[in-house]
Structures are given as structure tokens and as C-alpha cells.
Design a protein around this motif. Structure first.
Motif, PDB file in Angstrom:
ATOM      1  N   UNK A  14      51.398   9.321 -65.070  1.00 30.29           N
ATOM      2  CA  UNK A  14      50.367  10.364 -64.993  1.00 30.29           C
ATOM      3  C   UNK A  14      50.538  11.242 -63.764  1.00 30.29           C
ATOM      4  N   UNK A  15      50.915  10.599 -62.664  1.00 30.37           N
ATOM      5  CA  UNK A  15      51.074  11.388 -61.442  1.00 30.37           C
ATOM      6  C   UNK A  15      52.231  12.369 -61.595  1.00 30.37           C
ATOM      7  N   UNK A  16      53.284  11.914 -62.259  1.00 31.31           N
ATOM      8  CA  UNK A  16      54.422  12.807 -62.471  1.00 31.31           C
ATOM      9  C   UNK A  16      54.007  13.966 -63.377  1.00 31.31           C
ATOM     10  N   UNK A  17      53.260  13.637 -64.428  1.00 29.73           N
ATOM     11  CA  UNK A  17      52.843  14.689 -65.364  1.00 29.73           C
ATOM     12  C   UNK A  17      51.927  15.707 -64.709  1.00 29.73           C
ATOM     13  N   UNK A  18      51.209  15.282 -63.667  1.00 32.21           N
ATOM     14  CA  UNK A  18      50.277  16.202 -63.014  1.00 32.21           C
ATOM     15  C   UNK A  18      50.923  17.091 -61.957  1.00 32.21           C
ATOM     16  N   UNK A  19      52.193  16.841 -61.670  1.00 31.21           N
ATOM     17  CA  UNK A  19      52.861  17.730 -60.709  1.00 31.21           C
ATOM     18  C   UNK A  19      52.876  19.138 -61.294  1.00 31.21           C
ATOM     19  N   UNK A  20      52.554  20.151 -60.489  1.00 32.03           N
ATOM     20  CA  UNK A  20      52.497  21.521 -61.028  1.00 32.03           C
ATOM     21  C   UNK A  20      53.799  21.923 -61.732  1.00 32.03           C
ATOM     22  N   UNK A  21      54.934  21.534 -61.146  1.00 38.09           N
ATOM     23  CA  UNK A  21      56.206  21.917 -61.775  1.00 38.09           C
ATOM     24  C   UNK A  21      56.336  21.276 -63.156  1.00 38.09           C
ATOM     25  N   UNK A  22      55.874  20.034 -63.270  1.00 37.87           N
ATOM     26  CA  UNK A  22      55.996  19.327 -64.548  1.00 37.87           C
ATOM     27  C   UNK A  22      54.981  19.886 -65.560  1.00 37.87           C
ATOM     28  N   UNK A  38      59.545  12.234 -68.768  1.00 39.69           N
ATOM     29  CA  UNK A  38      59.041  11.607 -67.538  1.00 39.69           C
ATOM     30  C   UNK A  38      59.184  10.093 -67.638  1.00 39.69           C
ATOM     31  N   UNK A  39      58.851   9.551 -68.780  1.00 41.06           N
ATOM     32  CA  UNK A  39      58.978   8.099 -68.964  1.00 41.06           C
ATOM     33  C   UNK A  39      60.420   7.641 -68.797  1.00 41.06           C
ATOM     34  N   UNK A  40      61.333   8.399 -69.371  1.00 46.45           N
ATOM     35  CA  UNK A  40      62.723   7.940 -69.300  1.00 46.45           C
ATOM     36  C   UNK A  40      63.246   8.043 -67.868  1.00 46.45           C
ATOM     37  N   UNK A  41      62.810   9.085 -67.128  1.00 45.94           N
ATOM     38  CA  UNK A  41      63.229   9.201 -65.724  1.00 45.94           C
ATOM     39  C   UNK A  41      62.698   8.010 -64.928  1.00 45.94           C
ATOM     40  N   UNK A  66      62.779  17.703 -60.711  1.00 43.05           N
ATOM     41  CA  UNK A  66      64.118  18.138 -61.109  1.00 43.05           C
ATOM     42  C   UNK A  66      64.701  17.184 -62.152  1.00 43.05           C
ATOM     43  N   UNK A  67      64.424  15.883 -61.957  1.00 44.31           N
ATOM     44  CA  UNK A  67      64.970  14.917 -62.920  1.00 44.31           C
ATOM     45  C   UNK A  67      64.299  15.051 -64.288  1.00 44.31           C
ATOM     46  N   UNK A  68      62.998  15.335 -64.270  1.00 43.06           N
ATOM     47  CA  UNK A  68      62.310  15.523 -65.553  1.00 43.06           C
ATOM     48  C   UNK A  68      62.856  16.778 -66.252  1.00 43.06           C
ATOM     49  N   UNK A  69      63.064  17.832 -65.462  1.00 39.80           N
ATOM     50  CA  UNK A  69      63.623  19.069 -66.015  1.00 39.80           C
ATOM     51  C   UNK A  69      64.984  18.795 -66.665  1.00 39.80           C
TER      52      UNK A  69
END
Ligand SMILES: *Cc1c(COP(=O)(O)O)cnc(C)c1O
Length: 471
Positions: A14-22, A38-41, A66-69
Motif C-alpha cells: 500500500x505504501x508503494x502504491x501511494x507514492x505519487x510517482x506510482x 508493485x507486488x512482483x518488485x 523506478x522498479x515498479x515503472x
């Protein structure tokens, strides 16, 4: 040594998903794909943390984003993609065989967008026959009375055998019981088509009397299979087509030739080794000839059957023809390719398969020279890069023992002995992972790229992506 980051430092999804870039990525790629990325990263990072190999900066917010991108971009790539075939095998079955000419691509695009007269007779305003779209061209180019098209040449052989030889015997020379890569074996196809295979002669020598002795009232057909992917040399004998045709006709039987590749022109005119043509088989008396659309013909995947009107009509009435028929894209592209054959003088410029096969060695070498500095720079960390002469193959079982003089580059890892094999694998993989994958081959301690199939128009896009090579 940098200390590994502990598992606990990896944030929740959830924290990763809430990043503005994400969040911005979710808007572009969709929420579900972004969540999956995000899960796979995070899964990968946890795996690294467990073995104590997670660098501290890997969990910083910019690095996570960057990794999610990166994961999103990878997942968004189509599964079926174009690539650079620098294997040296021009008609590579695993790489889609013949590249199509622009004329054919344009026709395919047109009929994809709009309804078309696939089975509609525009002159009479009634239901039509899809084979009539290419039959006149095939008749003109091969001299046959009739023609029909199915999904590939394996289907063509199967359909012809099933139509003419069901529950009866088909006589073939032992020297021609071929296996083509990917499970096309003459004896197996014969069995599935419901025919009884009668093998005659020996592996290296078969005579006309071997065929004559095998003919009985159960015989349906004499078959000759072009030994396209091997050659029997030495003390050999095969029966000529005209002799087999004569024997078959004397017994009121049809004679069929499976040509495999089959081009419609004499390749020796361009200095290439000769390959038998359907015209020659028909002139020698064959009643039916089958060949592929995407081997030397240089067209789409298809199986083409040409020959006697009554036999082709019977084949077309077989209910399996409906199961093996081809779609409008194949007719559109096949027609465009066949039209090019009406003007053989310009064929080598216009038909990519032939253009690649007839490319002058000096031009290929110039391509190798042109890309050498960029490849050298991209591989500088671990390998030496040099121009290397090589030999291309036609591929797809055509002209198996002939090689074409070509030029390429050899990328040789600097590490020798232990570690050399894995360095080669790493280089091979890095080229495969480029946005437009580059497929070469490993031989004699180097990763080798044959430049025959890198046409001048593609040099720019080839070198432009090299800085992304991850070695
Ligand atoms: C290639 C080949 C086939 C199969 O043709 P596809 O178009 O690949 O299905 C059959 N017979 C011979 C002799 C061949 O060379």
C-alpha cells in the motif's frame, strides 16, 4: 562490503502504491497492472533480503518507483514481438520464417480494417470461393490446372493423403521418410490421414521396380517427398519424377510430390543453389504438388496444393478442408507475394526473403563495419568485438547443405576457462533482453551476429538501443 538491508525495511504494498510517482503510473497503466507490478518488485526485494543481498538504496522511494515503472513496462510489452534475426538462418522457423514485403503488409492492414470479398464474388454478386482469390495467379505461375490453399504444408500433405488415400495404401521411398522440425514426420502424418504407408527401396537406393512391385489393387497414390533438410550422398539412387509419374499413370494412379519449400523461380539466376519448383514437378507429370507459403516462396504461413483439376476439386470437398482453411490475412498477403512473382526481374529487390538471400557479401560486411563501434562500446566491459566472416543458411529445410558467404561480428568474452561459458550466456541474454531483441548464436567461444538479415534501413534502430545493453 555494503551491509544488506533487513526484511523489515521493505515497505508494504500500500505504501508503494501511494507514492505519487506510482499513482501516476496507475493512471497510465491501470490500477491492477500497477498493483501486480508493485507486488512482483516487493517479492523480488524480499527474496534478496532473505539471502542478505539487498542493498540499502533499493528501498528508497525513487528506486522503488523506478522498479515498479520497469516492471510495468516489461509487463506491457506484447508477447509476440519483432526482433533482429542475426542467427544466420534466414528462414528461421522459430523466428517466424519469411519477412513479408511491404506490398503484402499493406494489403493485410487494409483487409483487417474493412470487410472484404473473402468469399464473395464481386462480379456475380453471389457467394464465392476464397481459393479463387489466388488460384488464377497460382495457375499462371505454376502451369497447374487448379490450386487450393490450407494452413501450412503439413496440412496440405495431410489433406491430400486423407482425400486420396483413406484406408488405402500410399507408396513412398524409404529414403524420403523425412522428419521436419516440430514433429512433422511422413509416417505419422500418413497414419493420422488414415493411409497405410508402404515403404519401398532402402535408405540410400530406391529403384523404379521397387515401386512397381509394391503396386496392388489397394494402392491409392505414389508419393515423392523432397528431402529438404538433409541430403543422402555417396552410393545413392532415387527414382525421377517423370518415371514415377509414368508408372503411376500406367496403373491409373495419381502421383503426388511434397516439395516442402518450393520456389516459383529458378534461384540459380541469382547465383543461389537450385531448388526444385512446382512447375518442374508438374511438367514431369506430377498430378499434385504441395509446398509451403513461408519458406522460399517468401510469403505468409500457408500450404499450397497445385495440380489436376479433378483431384484439387476432390480435396476441396473434403470436410477437413474447412478445418484447415486460412483466413483473409493469409489470402491478402499470399496474393500480394504471388503478384511479385509475375515480375521476376524485380523480385530480388521486392521480396525480402530473396533480397536477404541474394545480398552481396560486400554489403553485409559494410553493415558489420557500420555497427562495429557501437557494439564494441556496448560490450567493452567484458568482451572483445571483431568482424568475423561467417556463412548463412537458407533455413526451413531449404537447400540444407548449401551455405552462403556472409559477414558478422564475434563478441568474445575476455574471461577464459572457468567463467567463459557463463559470460557467453550473459552476453546472449543481454542481447535477447533489448527492447527489440537481438538473436545470435554461440559458436567457437563467441557470441556471433550474422549481419545478412540486418538491412540498411534497420542499422539505426539496431545501434540506437545498444546503450541499453545490460552486461
Ligand atoms: C517444411 C516441409 C513440410 C511442412 O511444411 P510447413 O509449411 O512447415 O507445414 C512438409 N514437407 C516437407 C518436405 C517440408 O520441407
Amino acid at each position: 562490503m555494503q551491509q544488506s538491508t533487513p526484511l523489515a525495511a521493505i515497505p508494504a504494498v500500500d505504501r508503494v502504491l501511494n507514492l505519487p510517482a506510482v499513482q501516476a503510473m496507475a493512471a497510465e497503466y491501470g490500477r491492477n497492472p500497477t498493483l501486480a507490478a508493485a507486488r512482483s518488485v516487493l517479492h523480488t526485494l524480499r527474496g534478496l533480503a532473505r539471502v542478505g543481498a539487498l542493498p540499502a538504496d533499493a528501498v528508497s522511494e525513487p528506486r522503488l518507483a523506478a522498479q515498479v515503472q520497469d516492471a510495468l513496462e516489461r509487463a506491457a510489452r506484447p508477447c509476440l514481438r519483432p526482433l533482429f534475426n542475426l542467427t544466420g538462418t534466414v528462414l528461421h522457423t522459430n523466428l517466424g520464417r519469411a519477412p513479408l514485403p511491404e506490398e503484402a503488409v499493406a494489403r493485410a492492414v487494409e483487409v483487417m480494417r474493412m470487410p472484404c470479398n473473402l468469399e464473395y464474388d464481386l462480379s456475380g454478386g453471389a457467394r464465392g470461393d476464397r481459393d479463387s482469390l489466388v488460384e488464377p495467379l497460382l495457375k499462371e505461375l505454376t502451369g497447374a490446372e487448379a490450386a487450393t490453399v490450407v494452413n501450412n504444408n503439413a496440412a496440405a500433405v495431410f489433406l491430400a493423403l486423407n482425400t486420396l488415400g483413406l484406408r488405402r495404401e500410399v507408396i513412398v521411398s524409404r529414403g524420403e521418410l523425412v522428419e521436419i522440425g516440430g514433429a512433422f514426420r511422413v509416417p505419422d502424418i500418413m497414419a493420422r490421414a488414415g493411409c497405410k504407408l508402404v515403404e519401398v527401396g532402402t535408405t540410400n537406393r530406391t529403384h523404379l521396380h521397387d515401386f512397381a512391385n509394391a503396386i496392388s489393387d489397394r494402392t491409392a497414390l505414389l508419393l515423392k517427398v523432397h528431402t529438404s533438410n538433409y541430403a543422402i550422398q555417396g552410393f545413392t539412387a532415387a527414382v525421377q519424377e517423370n518415371e514415377l509419374a509414368g508408372l503411376a499413370h500406367a496403373h491409373g494412379l495419381p502421383f503426388m510430390v511434397d516439395l516442402g519449400s518450393g520456389t516459383l523461380v529458378d534461384l540459380s539466376r541469382w547465383g543461389l543453389p537450385q531448388e526444385p519448383t512446382p512447375q518442374q514437378s508438374l511438367a514431369a507429370g506430377a498430378d499434385l504438388v504441395s509446398f509451403s507459403g513461408d519458406k522460399l516462396l517468401g510469403g505468409p504461413q500457408a500450404g499450397i496444393i497445385v495440380g489436376r483439376r479433378d483431384l484439387v476439386a476432390k480435396i476441396k470437398k473434403n470436410p477437413l478442408k474447412r478445418a484447415l482453411r486460412v483466413d483473409k490475412l493469409s489470402y491478402a498477403t499470399l496474393e500480394a507475394v504471388l503478384r511479385l512473382y509475375r515480375d521476376p526481374d524485380r523480385l530480388a529487390e521486392r521480396l525480402p526473403a530473396l533480397r536477404l538471400l541474394t545480398r552481396p557479401a560486400a554489403e553485409i560486411e559494410a553493415t558489420a563495419q557500420a555497427i562495429l563501434p557501437a557494439v564494441r562500446a556496448a560490450c567493452a566491459a567484458i568482451a572483445e568485438v571483431a568482424i568475423a566472416p561467417c556463412h548463412s543458411q537458407i533455413g526451413s529445410g531449404s537447400l540444407p547443405i548449401d551455405r552462403l558467404t556472409s559477414a558478422g561480428i564475434a563478441i568474445t568474452p575476455r574471461v577464459k576457462g572457468k567463467g567463459e561459458g557463463s559470460a557467453l550466456k550473459k552476453i546472449e541474454q543481454a542481447f535477447r533482453e533489448l527492447p527489440m531483441p537481438v538473436i545470435g548464436r554461440v559458436a567457437e567461444g563467441a557470441f556471433r551476429l550474422d549481419m545478412r538479415c540486418l538491412e540498411n534501413n534497420d542499422i539505426g534502430s539496431f545501434t540506437a538501443q545498444l546503450p541499453q545493453l545490460r552486461l
